[in-house]
Design a protein around this motif. Structure first.
Motif, PDB file in Angstrom:
ATOM      1  N   GLY A  23       0.863  -1.168   0.082  1.00 37.03           N
ATOM      2  CA  GLY A  23       0.026  -0.004   0.114  1.00 37.03           C
ATOM      3  C   GLY A  23       0.832   1.245  -0.011  1.00 37.03           C
ATOM      4  O   GLY A  23       0.434   2.228  -0.650  1.00 37.03           O
ATOM      5  N   ALA A  24       1.945   1.250   0.754  1.00 39.84           N
ATOM      6  CA  ALA A  24       2.913   2.605   0.775  1.00 39.84           C
ATOM      7  C   ALA A  24       3.596   2.681  -0.595  1.00 39.84           C
ATOM      8  O   ALA A  24       3.640   3.753  -1.164  1.00 39.84           O
ATOM      9  N   LEU A  25       4.052   1.641  -1.254  1.00 41.86           N
ATOM     10  CA  LEU A  25       4.468   1.546  -2.572  1.00 41.86           C
ATOM     11  C   LEU A  25       3.578   2.217  -3.745  1.00 41.86           C
ATOM     12  O   LEU A  25       3.991   3.044  -4.389  1.00 41.86           O
ATOM     13  N   MET A  26       2.142   1.705  -3.349  1.00 39.28           N
ATOM     14  CA  MET A  26       1.300   2.325  -4.525  1.00 39.28           C
ATOM     15  C   MET A  26       1.023   3.535  -4.182  1.00 39.28           C
ATOM     16  O   MET A  26       0.904   4.321  -5.146  1.00 39.28           O
ATOM     17  N   SER A  27       0.890   4.084  -3.121  1.00 44.81           N
ATOM     18  CA  SER A  27       0.569   5.628  -2.601  1.00 44.81           C
ATOM     19  C   SER A  27       1.856   6.286  -3.403  1.00 44.81           C
ATOM     20  O   SER A  27       1.683   7.570  -3.563  1.00 44.81           O
ATOM     21  N   MET A  28       3.085   5.981  -3.052  1.00 43.35           N
ATOM     22  CA  MET A  28       4.234   6.644  -3.346  1.00 43.35           C
ATOM     23  C   MET A  28       4.136   6.719  -4.929  1.00 43.35           C
ATOM     24  O   MET A  28       4.568   7.934  -5.519  1.00 43.35           O
TER      25      MET A  28
END
Length: 59
Positions: A23-28
């Motif tokens: 989720g953090a990678l997709m948000s970034m």
């Protein structure tokens, strides 16, 4: 019995960690895409303004 509960808790925490990182990678990536899109819009606006100012100086 305690070992089984700790194993299940460990697996659940590992899955939670993996999903959080994804989720953090997709948000970034979404944030970088938005910044790149804004940069392209600014570049196009500056290019159009510079071309229009050159055409007015020639008249």
């Amino acid at each position: 019995m305690g070992r089984t509960i700790l194993t299940i808790a460990g697996v659940v925490l590992a899955i939670w960690l993996v999903l959080t990182v994804i989720g953090a990678l997709m948000s970034m990536l979404k944030f970088f895409f938005f910044v790149g899109f804004v940069a392209v819009l600014v570049y196009l606006a500056v290019m159009l303004v510079s071309k229009s100012s050159k055409s007015f100086k020639g008249r």
